[in-house]
Write an enzyme that holds these catalytic residues in place. Structure first.
Site, PDB file in Angstrom:
ATOM      1  N   SER A 126      13.747  59.129 -22.445  1.00 17.11           N
ATOM      2  CA  SER A 126      14.318  59.374 -21.156  1.00 17.11           C
ATOM      3  C   SER A 126      14.923  60.697 -21.200  1.00 17.11           C
ATOM      4  O   SER A 126      15.494  61.093 -20.043  1.00 17.11           O
ATOM      5  CB  SER A 126      15.358  58.285 -20.729  1.00 17.11           C
ATOM      6  OG  SER A 126      16.338  57.987 -21.719  1.00 17.11           O
ATOM      7  N   ASN A 172      23.769  50.365 -24.099  1.00 13.81           N
ATOM      8  CA  ASN A 172      23.718  49.667 -22.972  1.00 13.81           C
ATOM      9  C   ASN A 172      24.881  49.822 -22.178  1.00 13.81           C
ATOM     10  O   ASN A 172      24.884  49.952 -20.851  1.00 13.81           O
ATOM     11  CB  ASN A 172      23.318  48.046 -23.390  1.00 13.81           C
ATOM     12  CG  ASN A 172      21.928  48.126 -24.048  1.00 13.81           C
ATOM     13  OD1 ASN A 172      21.262  48.862 -24.078  1.00 13.81           O
ATOM     14  ND2 ASN A 172      21.721  46.709 -24.365  1.00 13.81           N
ATOM     15  N   THR A 223      15.993  57.765  28.110  1.00 11.83           N
ATOM     16  CA  THR A 223      15.644  56.513  27.537  1.00 11.83           C
ATOM     17  C   THR A 223      14.151  56.589  27.525  1.00 11.83           C
ATOM     18  O   THR A 223      13.527  57.166  28.471  1.00 11.83           O
ATOM     19  CB  THR A 223      16.313  55.224  28.047  1.00 11.83           C
ATOM     20  OG1 THR A 223      15.570  55.632  29.274  1.00 11.83           O
ATOM     21  CG2 THR A 223      17.706  55.395  28.276  1.00 11.83           C
ATOM     22  N   HIS A 224      13.531  56.423  26.404  1.00 11.56           N
ATOM     23  CA  HIS A 224      12.014  56.138  26.417  1.00 11.56           C
ATOM     24  C   HIS A 224      11.542  57.593  26.565  1.00 11.56           C
ATOM     25  O   HIS A 224      10.293  58.125  26.870  1.00 11.56           O
ATOM     26  CB  HIS A 224      11.299  55.611  27.680  1.00 11.56           C
ATOM     27  CG  HIS A 224      11.865  54.245  27.642  1.00 11.56           C
ATOM     28  ND1 HIS A 224      11.336  52.986  27.228  1.00 11.56           N
ATOM     29  CD2 HIS A 224      12.917  53.903  28.446  1.00 11.56           C
ATOM     30  CE1 HIS A 224      12.122  51.936  27.382  1.00 11.56           C
ATOM     31  NE2 HIS A 224      12.925  52.475  28.384  1.00 11.56           N
ATOM     32  N   SER A 254       4.335  81.830  11.359  1.00  8.50           N
ATOM     33  CA  SER A 254       2.860  81.505  11.071  1.00  8.50           C
ATOM     34  C   SER A 254       1.981  82.543  10.518  1.00  8.50           C
ATOM     35  O   SER A 254       2.111  83.760  10.889  1.00  8.50           O
ATOM     36  CB  SER A 254       2.346  80.835  12.280  1.00  8.50           C
ATOM     37  OG  SER A 254       0.669  81.046  12.327  1.00  8.50           O
ATOM     38  N   LYS A 298       4.732  82.492  16.752  1.00  9.43           N
ATOM     39  CA  LYS A 298       5.332  81.259  16.162  1.00  9.43           C
ATOM     40  C   LYS A 298       6.603  81.305  15.368  1.00  9.43           C
ATOM     41  O   LYS A 298       6.737  82.124  14.779  1.00  9.43           O
ATOM     42  CB  LYS A 298       4.426  80.265  15.516  1.00  9.43           C
ATOM     43  CG  LYS A 298       3.047  80.078  16.239  1.00  9.43           C
ATOM     44  CD  LYS A 298       3.430  78.410  16.514  1.00  9.43           C
ATOM     45  CE  LYS A 298       3.324  77.491  15.536  1.00  9.43           C
ATOM     46  NZ  LYS A 298       2.549  76.498  15.601  1.00  9.43           N
ATOM     47  N   ASN A 333       8.591  78.498  13.417  1.00 11.09           N
ATOM     48  CA  ASN A 333       8.506  76.706  13.479  1.00 11.09           C
ATOM     49  C   ASN A 333       9.884  76.433  12.790  1.00 11.09           C
ATOM     50  O   ASN A 333      10.524  76.980  11.717  1.00 11.09           O
ATOM     51  CB  ASN A 333       7.292  76.756  12.131  1.00 11.09           C
ATOM     52  CG  ASN A 333       6.031  77.246  12.618  1.00 11.09           C
ATOM     53  OD1 ASN A 333       5.816  76.982  13.972  1.00 11.09           O
ATOM     54  ND2 ASN A 333       5.344  77.475  11.819  1.00 11.09           N
ATOM     55  N   GLU A 391      11.848  69.785  10.078  1.00 10.00           N
ATOM     56  CA  GLU A 391      10.564  69.239   9.646  1.00 10.00           C
ATOM     57  C   GLU A 391      10.599  68.621   8.323  1.00 10.00           C
ATOM     58  O   GLU A 391      10.096  67.304   7.983  1.00 10.00           O
ATOM     59  CB  GLU A 391       9.476  69.903   9.942  1.00 10.00           C
ATOM     60  CG  GLU A 391       9.085  70.290  11.418  1.00 10.00           C
ATOM     61  CD  GLU A 391       7.985  71.335  11.648  1.00 10.00           C
ATOM     62  OE1 GLU A 391       7.053  70.896  12.054  1.00 10.00           O
ATOM     63  OE2 GLU A 391       8.070  72.562  11.029  1.00 10.00           O
ATOM     64  N   GLN A 396      15.699  51.911 -17.641  1.00  7.55           N
ATOM     65  CA  GLN A 396      15.724  53.136 -17.897  1.00  7.55           C
ATOM     66  C   GLN A 396      14.949  53.878 -16.605  1.00  7.55           C
ATOM     67  O   GLN A 396      15.282  55.226 -16.431  1.00  7.55           O
ATOM     68  CB  GLN A 396      14.937  53.573 -19.175  1.00  7.55           C
ATOM     69  CG  GLN A 396      14.924  55.092 -19.349  1.00  7.55           C
ATOM     70  CD  GLN A 396      14.223  55.275 -20.763  1.00  7.55           C
ATOM     71  OE1 GLN A 396      15.157  54.966 -21.778  1.00  7.55           O
ATOM     72  NE2 GLN A 396      13.079  55.486 -20.964  1.00  7.55           N
ATOM     73  N   LYS A 427      17.001  55.882 -13.105  1.00  9.18           N
ATOM     74  CA  LYS A 427      17.375  57.300 -13.079  1.00  9.18           C
ATOM     75  C   LYS A 427      16.793  58.034 -12.046  1.00  9.18           C
ATOM     76  O   LYS A 427      17.552  58.826 -11.210  1.00  9.18           O
ATOM     77  CB  LYS A 427      17.470  57.863 -14.536  1.00  9.18           C
ATOM     78  CG  LYS A 427      18.655  57.162 -15.250  1.00  9.18           C
ATOM     79  CD  LYS A 427      18.855  57.731 -16.588  1.00  9.18           C
ATOM     80  CE  LYS A 427      19.650  56.463 -17.575  1.00  9.18           C
ATOM     81  NZ  LYS A 427      18.766  55.224 -17.331  1.00  9.18           N
TER      82      LYS A 427
HETATM   83  N1  ARG Z   1      17.934  55.438 -22.060  1.00 12.96           N
HETATM   84  C1  ARG Z   1      18.409  54.165 -22.049  1.00 12.96           C
HETATM   85  C2  ARG Z   1      18.504  53.613 -20.399  1.00 12.96           C
HETATM   86  O1  ARG Z   1      18.548  54.686 -19.808  1.00 12.96           O
HETATM   87  C3  ARG Z   1      19.557  53.899 -22.370  1.00 12.96           C
HETATM   88  C4  ARG Z   1      19.947  52.512 -22.895  1.00 12.96           C
HETATM   89  C5  ARG Z   1      19.064  52.071 -24.071  1.00 12.96           C
HETATM   90  N2  ARG Z   1      19.453  50.811 -24.449  1.00 12.96           N
HETATM   91  C6  ARG Z   1      18.338  50.183 -25.209  1.00 12.96           C
HETATM   92  N3  ARG Z   1      18.632  49.002 -25.790  1.00 12.96           N
HETATM   93  N4  ARG Z   1      17.181  50.722 -25.787  1.00 12.96           N
HETATM   94  O2  ARG Z   1      18.382  52.724 -19.949  1.00 12.96           O
END
Ligand code: ARG
Length: 460
Positions: free
Chosen positions: A24, A111, A156-157, A278, A284, A286, A291, A323, A326
Site C-alpha cells: 500500500s 491494525n 420551477t421546472h 475553443s 467560445k 466555455n 462543468e 487496505q 485509502k
Molecule cells: N497497510 C495496511 C492497511 O492499510 C496496514 C494494516 C496491515 N495489517 C495487517 N494485518 N496486514 O490496512
C-alpha cells in the site's frame, strides 16, 4: 534472509509481483506525518509506563524526528518490499538507531496503528474542508450583499415561476453549504476517538495508558472495544457520504452557472480565469470549471459506493480488504477540497448581469400569482382567483401584452374586484417585496438573513 519485519515465520521470499500487488506504500505516503506523530506519542507513553526505558524512548523520538525531516525534504525513498508506510518508517528507524528501534512496536499492531493514522489525517482534512466551505459561504454572502436589488426569474421546472432576488438565490446555496459544514463537524466529533491500544484485535498485555496517548494526540477520548477499533471504517464512509452531498450541491450550482452563462440566458459572466476557449470556434468561452466539478461529483459518489461495498459483510476484525479504504477516501478528500477552493474564488469573481436578469424576470408572466393573491385579499376564494388569472394570462398571450401593460378595463373583464391599485402589486419589485415572512425573497427578509449569517460568521 528477509528484510521483512514479519519474516521470522517464512522460509521463502514473497513473490515479486505479489509484493507489488499487496503493497500500500504506493498510495498512502501522505500518512507519514500522522504515522510518526502517533509513534512518538506511543513511545513516550511506553516510557512513562515503565515498559521501555526513558533513554530508549528518547532515541526513538530523535530517530523519528530525523525521519520526518528527511521525508519532508524528499530524502527518503520508500520501498515496496516494506509494504506500507508503517513498516517503511519502522525499518528506517531500526536502520538508524539500531535494535532499540524495534521496541517501538511494543503493545501495538499495524491494525490499530493504521486506524489511528487515518483518523489523525482525516481530522486535519476535515478542518481544511470546513474552512473551504466557510470561504465559499462567504463568497455567496458577498454576492448576496451586492445584489439586493437584482431581480431574476425564479423557476420551477426551469419555467419562469415568480421573480426572486438574486441575493435570495445565493442564500439558498449558502444554506446548503451551511448544512454541509455542520455535517462535516458532526463527522469530526464522532470520529475523534483514539483506537490505539486495540493491538491486533484483542487489546494488549502491556500496562499501557491509552487515555494519556489520546490526550497527547488531541482525541476527545478512546474507543471502547478493541475489535471495533481495528475494524471500524464507518467514519470514512460517513465522510464520503458528506463529501458526496457537497458535490451534489456543487453540481447543482455548477449546472446553474453553466446555464446562466449561455448566450441564451446571459445572466452572468464567469471570470476568464475559470474558462477556456475553443480550438476551432473563436467566439467560445466555455465554463470548464463548473462543468468539471459537475463531472467530478461522479467519482465522489463512486467512492462512497466503493467504501460501502468494501466493508459489506467483512467478518470481524481486521481484513486485508480494508487496505482498499485509502484511495477512495483520499480521492474524495482531494476532489471536494479542490472543488470548494476553486468555487470560493469563482463565485467571488462572478459578474452578475443585473439588467438581463430583470428583463428575463419580466417575461413569462412571473407576477401572475400576485394578481391571484390580490383577488383573494378582496374576498375571492383562491381556486376562483387562479381561474381569473389563468384567463388574464391567456388574454395577454393572445394580444401580445405583458400583465402590467393591461388597462384597468382589461383587468376588469376577468374580475370586477380588480381596481387601479392592482398596479401596486404586479410590478417585479412589488411582487418580490411582498414576500416578507421569514425565508421569503423580500429585500427586508433577505437582509435579515444576511445579517444573521454575518453574525454567525463572527461568532465562529
Ligand atoms: N497497510 C495496511 C492497511 O492499510 C496496514 C494494516 C496491515 N495489517 C495487517 N494485518 N496486514 O490496512
Amino acid at each position: 534472509m528477509s528484510q521483512k519485519l514479519w519474516g521470522g515465520r517464512f522460509t521463502q521470499p514473497t513473490d515479486k509481483f505479489v509484493e507489488e500487488f499487496t503493497a500500500s506504500i504506493g498510495f498512502e505516503q501522505r500518512l507519514y506525518p500522522y504515522d510518526i506523530r502517533g509513534s512518538k506519542a506511543h513511545a513516550q507513553m511506553l516510557a512513562r509506563q515503565g515498559i521501555i526505558a526513558p533513554e530508549e524512548a528518547e532515541q526513538i523520538r530523535a530517530g523519528l524526528d530525523e525521519i520526518l525531516t528527511d521525508i519532508d525534504q524528499g530524502n527518503i525513498e520508500f520501498s515496496i518490499a516494506l509494504e506500507d508506510i508503517h513498516m517503511n518508517i519502522e525499518a528506517r528507524l531500526i536502520e538508524r538507531i539500531g535494535t532499540v528501534g524495534g521496541k517501538l512496536h511494543t503493545g501495538r499492531s499495524r491494525n490499530d496503528q493504521v486506524a489511528v493514522d487515518i483518523r489523525l489525517y482525516l481530522r486535519d482534512e476535515l478542518d481544511a474542508i470546513i474552512a473551504y466551505l466557510e470561504s465559499l459561504m462567504d463568497s455567496l454572502l458577498t454576492q448576496a450583499e451586492g445584489n439586493l436589488n437584482t431581480i431574476m426569474p425564479g423557476y420551477t421546472h426551469l419555467q419562469t415561476a415568480q421573480p426572486v432576488l438574486f441575493a435570495h438565490h445565493m442564500l439558498a446555496y449558502h444554506e446548503m453549504f451551511k448544512r454541509d459544514a455542520s455535517r462535516m463537524r458532526d463527522c469530526r466529533a464522532r470520529m475523534n476517538v483514539m483506537p490505539l491500544g486495540a493491538g491486533a484485535l484483542a487489546g494488549t498485555t502491556f500496562p499501557i495508558d491509552r487515555e494519556w496517548v489520546a490526550e497527547q494526540l488531541g482525541f476527545d477520548g478512546v474507543t471502547r472495544n478493541s475489535l471495533d477499533s481495528v475494524s471500524d471504517r464507518d467514519f470514512a464512509i460517513e465522510f464520503c457520504s458528506n463529501a458526496a452531498t457537497v458535490m451534489m450541491h456543487l453540481s447543482r450550482l455548477s449546472e446553474e452557472l453553466i446555464i446562466w452563462s449561455s448566450a441564451d440566458f446571459d445572466f452572468i459572466e464567469l471570470s476568464d480565469a475559470f474558462c477556456t476557449g475553443s480550438s476551432i470556434m473563436p467566439q467560445k468561452k466555455n465554463p470548464d470549471v463548473p462543468e468539471l466539478v459537475r463531472g467530478k461529483s461522479g467519482r465522489v459518489y463512486g467512492n462512497l459506493v466503493s467504501l460501502l461495498t468494501l466493508m459489506k459483510s467483512l467478518p470481524l476484525a481486521y481484513n486485508k480488504d480494508m487496505q482498499e479504504d485509502k484511495e477512495p477516501l483520499f480521492d474524495s478528500i482531494d476532489t471536494v477540497k479542490g472543488s470548494l477552493k476553486i468555487f470560493a474564488s469563482m463565485i467571488a469573481e462572478m459578474k452578475v448581469k443585473t439588467d438581463n436578469m430583470r428583463i428575463a424576470a419580466a417575461r413569462g408572466f412571473s407576477t401572475a400569482t400576485d394578481i391571484a393573491d390580490y383577488c383573494v385579499r378582496k374576498g375571492l376564494p383562491f381556486r376562483q382567483a387562479h381561474e381569473v388569472v389563468g384567463k388574464t394570462v391567456r388574454y395577454c398571450i393572445e394580444h401580445g401584452k405583458d400583465i402590467p401593460e393591461l388597462s384597468v378595463e382589461e383587468f376588469r373583464e376577468f374580475s370586477a374586484l380588480i381596481d387601479t391599485d392592482i398596479y401596486d402589486f404586479v410590478t417585479l419589485d412589488a411582487s418580490v417585496n411582498a414576500r416578507t415572512a421569514t425565508g421569503g425573497t423580500a429585500r427586508c427578509a433577505v437582509e435579515r438573513e444576511i445579517a444573521l449569517a454575518r453574525q454567525a460568521q463572527k461568532k465562529a
